[in-house]
Design an enzyme around this catalytic site. Sequence first.
Site, PDB file in Angstrom:
ATOM      1  N   HIS A  20     -25.560 -37.780 -36.849  1.00  0.00           N
ATOM      2  CA  HIS A  20     -26.239 -38.734 -37.942  1.00  0.00           C
ATOM      3  C   HIS A  20     -24.762 -40.309 -37.108  1.00  0.00           C
ATOM      4  CE1 HIS A  20     -26.623 -42.289 -40.984  1.00  0.00           C
ATOM      5  NE2 HIS A  20     -27.170 -42.210 -40.183  1.00  0.00           N
ATOM      6  N   HIS A  98     -25.551 -55.598 -18.997  1.00  0.00           N
ATOM      7  CA  HIS A  98     -25.792 -54.084 -18.322  1.00  0.00           C
ATOM      8  C   HIS A  98     -24.805 -53.701 -18.605  1.00  0.00           C
ATOM      9  CE1 HIS A  98     -27.351 -50.970 -16.164  1.00  0.00           C
ATOM     10  NE2 HIS A  98     -26.690 -51.339 -14.974  1.00  0.00           N
TER      11      HIS A  98
END
EC number: 5.4.99.62
Length: 131
Positions: A20, A98
């Site tokens: 998780h 980015h």
Amino acid sequence: MKKSGILNSEVASVVAGMGHMDWLSIGDAGMPVPMGTKKIDLCVDKELPTFMQILENVLKEMKIQKIYLADEIKDQNPEQLENIKQALPDVEIEFMPHTDLKKNLAKTHAFIRTGEMTPYSNIILESGVTF
């Protein structure tokens, strides 16, 4: 021999090992991968395999709770953004520059390199929990 699902042993192993909130990244052929990040290179030729082919196959076996994309995909590759949204319709999207997405690759369990040749076709998947 495995009969179905992800047949690539490296990809299957990484996906099976995800917990998780762990991160896995998939990207285009040109994305630089930080030293120390496991790189699984599936690129055979231009557009072989495509980013979406790999993403769709990973999604068959991995629960995703959130994804991270580059801000630039909105203007530079809106068609791919729409493909991603269709593949993950109910998943939260966080956009970042980015350059930050590239830095965050160091936090992923692995980077899967595809033959994709369109700009900003890179994603970080955050693993969900199935119970």
